[in-house]
Design a protein around this motif. Structure first.
Motif, short mmCIF file in Angstrom:
data_model
loop_
_atom_site.label_atom_id
_atom_site.label_comp_id
_atom_site.label_asym_id
_atom_site.label_seq_id
_atom_site.Cartn_x
_atom_site.Cartn_y
_atom_site.Cartn_z
N ASN A 104 -15.48 8.71 29.59
CA ASN A 104 -14.53 9.22 28.61
C ASN A 104 -13.79 8.11 27.88
O ASN A 104 -12.83 8.38 27.17
CB ASN A 104 -13.53 10.15 29.31
N ARG A 105 -14.19 6.85 28.10
CA ARG A 105 -13.64 5.69 27.40
C ARG A 105 -12.14 5.50 27.65
O ARG A 105 -11.41 5.03 26.79
CB ARG A 105 -13.90 5.78 25.89
N LEU A 106 -11.72 5.93 28.86
CA LEU A 106 -10.33 5.68 29.22
C LEU A 106 -10.12 4.24 29.67
O LEU A 106 -8.98 3.76 29.73
CB LEU A 106 -9.90 6.65 30.33
N VAL A 107 -11.19 3.58 30.03
CA VAL A 107 -11.15 2.16 30.39
C VAL A 107 -12.27 1.47 29.62
O VAL A 107 -13.26 2.11 29.25
CB VAL A 107 -11.33 1.94 31.91
N GLU B 216 -18.92 14.81 20.69
CA GLU B 216 -18.66 14.03 21.90
C GLU B 216 -18.01 14.88 22.97
O GLU B 216 -18.35 14.79 24.16
CB GLU B 216 -17.78 12.83 21.55
N GLN B 217 -17.06 15.74 22.57
CA GLN B 217 -16.42 16.62 23.53
C GLN B 217 -17.40 17.61 24.13
O GLN B 217 -17.36 17.90 25.33
CB GLN B 217 -15.25 17.35 22.85
N ARG B 218 -18.29 18.15 23.29
CA ARG B 218 -19.31 19.08 23.81
C ARG B 218 -20.25 18.37 24.78
O ARG B 218 -20.66 18.93 25.79
CB ARG B 218 -20.10 19.68 22.65
N ARG B 219 -20.59 17.13 24.47
CA ARG B 219 -21.49 16.39 25.35
C ARG B 219 -20.85 16.06 26.69
O ARG B 219 -21.49 16.09 27.74
CB ARG B 219 -21.93 15.10 24.65
N LEU B 220 -19.56 15.75 26.65
CA LEU B 220 -18.86 15.34 27.87
C LEU B 220 -18.35 16.53 28.70
O LEU B 220 -18.00 16.35 29.86
CB LEU B 220 -17.69 14.42 27.53
N ALA B 221 -18.27 17.72 28.10
CA ALA B 221 -17.69 18.86 28.82
C ALA B 221 -18.39 19.15 30.14
O ALA B 221 -17.73 19.24 31.20
CB ALA B 221 -17.68 20.10 27.92
N PRO B 222 -19.72 19.31 30.17
CA PRO B 222 -20.36 19.57 31.47
C PRO B 222 -20.26 18.40 32.43
O PRO B 222 -20.14 18.59 33.65
CB PRO B 222 -21.82 19.86 31.09
N ILE B 223 -20.28 17.18 31.89
CA ILE B 223 -20.15 16.01 32.76
C ILE B 223 -18.78 15.97 33.41
O ILE B 223 -18.63 15.74 34.62
CB ILE B 223 -20.40 14.72 31.95
N ASN B 224 -17.74 16.22 32.62
CA ASN B 224 -16.38 16.21 33.16
C ASN B 224 -16.16 17.34 34.15
O ASN B 224 -15.50 17.17 35.19
CB ASN B 224 -15.36 16.32 32.02
N ALA B 225 -16.71 18.52 33.86
CA ALA B 225 -16.53 19.66 34.76
C ALA B 225 -17.20 19.40 36.10
O ALA B 225 -16.59 19.58 37.17
CB ALA B 225 -17.09 20.93 34.12
N ALA B 226 -18.47 18.96 36.07
CA ALA B 226 -19.19 18.70 37.32
C ALA B 226 -18.56 17.52 38.07
O ALA B 226 -18.36 17.59 39.29
CB ALA B 226 -20.66 18.42 37.02
#
Length: 430
Positions: free
Chosen positions: A130-133, A70-80
């Motif tokens: 990121n499921r913070l909400v 999940e972290q690998r999948r979200l890394a480019p999304i979060n960076a961009a």
């Protein structure tokens, strides 16, 4: 336990941990069956119920592998997304600062508000991914910000391109859009009530249709900023139309957020239009300064200790020792009595055009035009004014011999002394 809720639609994978007694195993192996429920929203939107084959294994190891994936999948999304959000925030703050310094530039205010809303939309998307909400809450906020983005973007386009406040019909539409957006954000309208209908995207597209019509009209009228804005509106129009087609099932869904591809060029195009407008304003200002120097010589401002005309005030004066040159044409009045007004005007301009270079060549400038007469100032030595006067007489003699302006005789007087030089006048004109 139940690994999911059959009444709701969740696009995220589910991880569940079970402790199995050894008595349930056979030779160290266990057979498991997975039952998957389709929610009403999934069934209506034709979404696949299982994105990938379920994986089983040692519970702590499975959890760790799932988290890392999940972290690998979200890394480019979060960076961009993080970079885009930071850029939006800087752009919004910068244009808001411009508006606070110049309140008449209301286009910068609406643009900054639009980019602020885009920043909030990007942050809301990142929090949801990121499921913070909770998913439903995040979707509701993002949908509300979509309405607000449409209202603010359209307000900017109308005020910027038309250079006036929108009419009553658009003001009502703006209030409706902002109200709907606010209700979604605060939770007054649950987003699930409008799903799986493409209503939010349809609002966007309908709003863009109206804006495209306004922009096309301005392009037809030759508005220099309308062409750039038109390109910026076409791109989000196309991307949000794709979102609508995916929502109704006419196009396959994708995990890529096409909304980013719509809002980014929209913000960029509007920013480019503002930049072009700003550049043209600076160019006009430079041209105005150059034109102003033809009425108020730079040499005069320099004697006052000024670099430009902006800071000059009434009653500002300096005392200097200068050489002053007076010159006028002999028998000028009797000459004009035999000429029509238009030819008289042309005669004076041709004469002044011929003698002005003599003054500038020797370090002077013409301080005043008095019909056929002139008053010239020479900050340098008295010899400079004398040389200018001699050259003026040579030019006048050459004009007389060529018969270009007829026979001309010019009288010149020179003075040297202390001069109080400055500005006089009323409150509105100096």
């Amino acid at each position: 336990g139940r690994p999911g809720d059959e009444a709701t639609d969740s696009p995220f994978g589910v991880t569940t941990t079970a402790i199995l007694p050894r008595a349930m195993t056979r030779d160290g192996h266990v057979s498991l069956a997975v039952r998957v429920y389709n929610s009403p929203a999934q069934a209506a939107s034709r979404v696949a119920t299982i994105a990938e084959v379920p994986r089983f294994g040692y519970a702590p190891l499975v959890r760790l592998q799932t988290l890392e994936a999940e972290q690998r999948r979200l890394a480019p999304i979060n960076a961009a997304g993080g970079a885009l959000a930071a850029l939006m925030l800087m752009v919004a703050v910068g244009h808001l600062a411009i508006y606070l310094r110049r309140r008449d530039l209301d286009g910068y205010l609406w643009y900054s508000l639009f980019v602020f809303a885009g920043f909030a939309w990007e942050v809301s998307t990142l929090c949801t991914v990121n499921r913070l909400v909770p998913l439903a809450r995040g979707n509701s906020v993002s949908t509300g910000l979509t309405f607000i983005l449409g209202a603010l973007g359209s307000e900017f386009i109308l005020r910027f391109l038309l250079a006036k406040a929108p009419g009553r019909a658009w003001s009502v539409a703006r209030v409706v859009l902002l109200t709907l957006g606010s209700l979604f954000i605060v939770g007054g309208l649950p987003v699930t009530a409008m799903m799986p209908t493409p209503m939010p995207e349809l609002f966007w597209v309908a709003n863009l249709f109206a804006m495209v019509a306004v922009i096309l009209r301005e392009v037809w009228r030759g508005n220099p900023d309308a062409r750039t804005t038109f390109v910026g509106v076409l791109l989000p129009f196309a991307f949000f139309l794709v979102m609508v087609l995916m929502q109704v099932g006419l196009l396959p869904r994708t995990t890529i957020s096409v909304g980013h591809f719509g809002i980014v060029p929209f913000i960029g195009a509007m920013g480019l239009a503002l930049m072009n407008h700003f550049t043209r304003t600076l160019q006009r200002l430079d041209e105005t300064n150059i034109a102003a120097q033809r009425f108020v010589p730079f040499e005069f401002l320099s004697l006052l200790g000024r670099k430009d005309i902006v800071g000059v005030v009434r009653g500002e004066a300096v005392e200097r020792e200068l050489s002053i040159l007076f010159a006028d044409i002999r028998n000028f009045t009797s000459r004009l009595e035999n000429l029509p007004p238009k030819e008289s005007f042309a005669f004076v301009n041709d004469y002044l055009h011929a003698i002005e270079p003599c003054i500038r060549k020797h370090g002077g400038y013409i301080h005043q035009y008095l019909g056929d007469g002139i008053v010239a100032m020479f900050p340098g030595s008295a010899h400079s004014a004398l040389r200018a006067a001699i050259e003026m007489q040579r030019v006048v003699r050459a004009l007389s011999m060529s018969d270009a302006l007829g026979v001309i005789e010019v009288g010149i007087g020179l003075h040297r002394g202390r001069v109080m030089l400055g500005t006089i006048g009323g409150l509105e004109q100096l």
